[in-house]
Enzyme design. Sequence first.
Site, mmCIF file in Angstrom:
data_model
loop_
_atom_site.group_PDB
_atom_site.id
_atom_site.type_symbol
_atom_site.label_atom_id
_atom_site.label_comp_id
_atom_site.label_asym_id
_atom_site.label_seq_id
_atom_site.Cartn_x
_atom_site.Cartn_y
_atom_site.Cartn_z
ATOM 1 N N ARG A 105 13.296 -0.944 3.520
ATOM 2 C CA ARG A 105 13.459 -2.434 2.494
ATOM 3 C C ARG A 105 12.921 -1.832 1.270
ATOM 4 O O ARG A 105 11.126 -1.699 1.261
ATOM 5 C CB ARG A 105 13.242 -3.484 3.076
ATOM 6 C CG ARG A 105 13.859 -4.463 4.208
ATOM 7 C CD ARG A 105 13.254 -5.621 4.860
ATOM 8 N NE ARG A 105 12.047 -5.055 5.580
ATOM 9 C CZ ARG A 105 11.654 -6.372 6.652
ATOM 10 N NH1 ARG A 105 11.848 -7.772 6.110
ATOM 11 N NH2 ARG A 105 11.409 -6.004 7.982
ATOM 12 N N ARG A 108 0.879 -2.875 10.002
ATOM 13 C CA ARG A 108 1.417 -2.292 8.602
ATOM 14 C C ARG A 108 2.516 -1.529 9.719
ATOM 15 O O ARG A 108 2.172 -0.623 11.017
ATOM 16 C CB ARG A 108 0.753 -1.145 8.641
ATOM 17 C CG ARG A 108 -0.665 -1.624 7.800
ATOM 18 C CD ARG A 108 -1.955 -0.225 7.866
ATOM 19 N NE ARG A 108 -2.268 -0.045 9.420
ATOM 20 C CZ ARG A 108 -3.302 0.831 9.148
ATOM 21 N NH1 ARG A 108 -4.150 2.099 8.248
ATOM 22 N NH2 ARG A 108 -3.290 1.385 10.910
ATOM 23 N N GLU A 109 3.616 -1.593 9.500
ATOM 24 C CA GLU A 109 5.392 -0.855 9.613
ATOM 25 C C GLU A 109 4.866 0.294 9.680
ATOM 26 O O GLU A 109 4.399 1.255 9.855
ATOM 27 C CB GLU A 109 5.945 -1.221 9.351
ATOM 28 C CG GLU A 109 6.808 -2.385 9.346
ATOM 29 C CD GLU A 109 7.388 -2.761 8.502
ATOM 30 O OE1 GLU A 109 8.345 -1.699 8.580
ATOM 31 O OE2 GLU A 109 7.939 -3.126 7.808
ATOM 32 N N LYS A 130 7.951 4.745 3.999
ATOM 33 C CA LYS A 130 7.171 5.040 5.045
ATOM 34 C C LYS A 130 7.197 5.842 6.670
ATOM 35 O O LYS A 130 8.533 5.604 6.716
ATOM 36 C CB LYS A 130 6.093 3.851 5.327
ATOM 37 C CG LYS A 130 5.933 3.207 6.269
ATOM 38 C CD LYS A 130 4.859 2.282 6.033
ATOM 39 C CE LYS A 130 3.181 2.690 6.914
ATOM 40 N NZ LYS A 130 2.588 1.574 7.017
ATOM 41 N N PHE A 132 -1.178 -8.894 9.341
ATOM 42 C CA PHE A 132 -1.389 -8.103 8.299
ATOM 43 C C PHE A 132 -0.745 -6.935 9.412
ATOM 44 O O PHE A 132 -1.773 -5.383 8.007
ATOM 45 C CB PHE A 132 -2.780 -7.600 8.399
ATOM 46 C CG PHE A 132 -3.526 -8.956 7.807
ATOM 47 C CD1 PHE A 132 -3.467 -9.389 6.613
ATOM 48 C CD2 PHE A 132 -4.462 -10.120 8.317
ATOM 49 C CE1 PHE A 132 -4.172 -10.861 5.787
ATOM 50 C CE2 PHE A 132 -5.012 -11.185 7.594
ATOM 51 C CZ PHE A 132 -4.548 -10.820 6.727
ATOM 52 N N THR A 158 4.976 -13.890 5.549
ATOM 53 C CA THR A 158 3.503 -14.969 4.532
ATOM 54 C C THR A 158 4.672 -15.350 3.495
ATOM 55 O O THR A 158 5.877 -15.438 3.878
ATOM 56 C CB THR A 158 3.997 -12.963 4.003
ATOM 57 O OG1 THR A 158 3.479 -12.407 4.139
ATOM 58 C CG2 THR A 158 3.084 -12.620 2.655
ATOM 59 N N CYS A 187 7.056 -5.634 2.035
ATOM 60 C CA CYS A 187 5.547 -6.666 1.688
ATOM 61 C C CYS A 187 5.118 -6.248 0.272
ATOM 62 O O CYS A 187 5.089 -7.516 -0.610
ATOM 63 C CB CYS A 187 4.584 -6.438 2.731
ATOM 64 S SG CYS A 187 5.060 -6.749 4.187
ATOM 65 N N LYS A 200 7.496 -7.723 -3.002
ATOM 66 C CA LYS A 200 8.058 -9.063 -2.984
ATOM 67 C C LYS A 200 6.489 -9.735 -3.096
ATOM 68 O O LYS A 200 6.373 -10.846 -3.727
ATOM 69 C CB LYS A 200 8.231 -9.242 -2.184
ATOM 70 C CG LYS A 200 7.823 -9.581 0.209
ATOM 71 C CD LYS A 200 9.152 -10.126 0.433
ATOM 72 C CE LYS A 200 8.083 -10.216 1.953
ATOM 73 N NZ LYS A 200 7.149 -11.022 1.247
ATOM 74 N N GLY A 226 1.635 8.892 -4.430
ATOM 75 C CA GLY A 226 3.334 8.969 -4.155
ATOM 76 C C GLY A 226 4.181 8.626 -5.003
ATOM 77 O O GLY A 226 4.449 8.338 -5.841
#
Length: 433
Positions: free
Chosen positions: A327, A151-152, A320, A149, A121, A260, A263, A253
């Site tokens: 991070r 998602r972890e 998550k 794109f 990115t 991501c 930053k 939450g």
Amino acid sequence: MKVSIIGTGYVGLVHGAILTKIGHNVICVDKKRENIERLKKGNMTIFEPGLKEIILEAEKNGSIEFTTEIKKAIDNTDIIFLAIGTPEGEGGKADLKDLYTCVDEISKYITTKKIIVVKSTVPIGTCNDIEKILRKKIKDIEVLSNPEFLREGNAVNDSLFPERIVIGGKNIEAINSLKKLYLYFEEKGIPFVISNRTTSEMIKYASNAFLAVKISYINELANLAEKVGANISDVSLGMGLDKRIAPYFLECGPGYGGSCFPKDTKALFEIAKENSEELSIVKSAIESNKRQREKVVQKIENKLGGLKNKKIAILGLSFKENTDDTRDSPSIDIIKKIVNKGGKIQCYCPMGIEEAKVKLSFYKNIDYKKDLISCVEKVEALVILTPWSEFKNMDLNKIKEKMNGSYFFDFRNLYLENKNIRKLFKYYPLGNS
Ligand code: NAD
């Protein structure tokens, strides 16, 4: 086809694995020698469900190779992906040091026509700059933007079944080469968005910032719902059934986190500022997210009547579920705030402990526990911060027995529907009465 990927982290390793899965051969490069050595032996460097199996299979059939030598990748492949980290730098701008170091290294070795595909990115205009640098060495270079794109925690699935593939470039021949590599996805009917490089770079930031705004919006509404006696879960349901709104990212939450959203929102805001534009909505989301982390700490503090010497169990350290990535995790920030106010932490996470230990190494009064039960032992309060499935199905009686106090802060609203929760604990969800 045979391609290489420079940067074997969360994006590069998953992308490499998926390319082998759809029939290609991949050289994965990283400067971290210890990581490459581990991967060569079939040991994973990150946790991502389903990843290890694909990599082991690829190693067995010889379709994946790990190396620290960029030259090897350049000599043996014509398409080279860059999946280098672009963390938050000074003043919120993206730090492109690693990326440009890598570009300099590439320029040392290229002698023939290459296509460089930027998966990282990057600020709008970076691909143009990379092309300029590399063309000083050799004219026949094409740089494409192809943002990621995934998602972890769901990266393998997201990469095998992407919702769209975005490619930005000038040269149609180079774009077609990348499309050929992605033929599997085209045949599956995955939509391709082909545009110029700056647009492609902007799509990535615009998407992440939009999602961050959505999360901050529902978090602020949750805080209001608590004050007026509404239930945010039903508000989200009622909103999300409207197709124009959609139900995703409407769960409140402790604030968004990860490598991501924090930053990328800041970087986009800074890009706009440099161009004399103010992205006031993005700015509000950034500020709101910071406030949300403070608000959840305040909530614990108010209910417990202060934090000094209070023993608190934190459940979840990764930003998550299903990832070991801590991070910019809200948990790390929240633990720091509690400790700074004199609280004592016992924490547990199925995957995030090792990374968290490094990030919190300067903080005292944090006890890392090996399992859930020892984490809640003799604590005044427990706080759920990450919605791991292990935390969704806890033996509440056993937990209660082990705790000294009975404060249960459910900042992911996992136990809202549980009939016993309020009988056993002083239960505090978010945005729900
Ligand atoms: P990461 O930190 O996990 O991986 C980056 C890797 O690049 C590291 O292993 C590092 O050692 C390596 N590297 C750095 N400089 C190098 C060099 N000169 N030569 C070889 N290797 C080098 O980062 P990540 O999470 O994979 O993210 C990579 C990029 O993808 C970032 O720009 C990020 O914003 C973007 N992205 C990340 C995600 C995500 O969920 N992690 C999703 C979409 C996009």
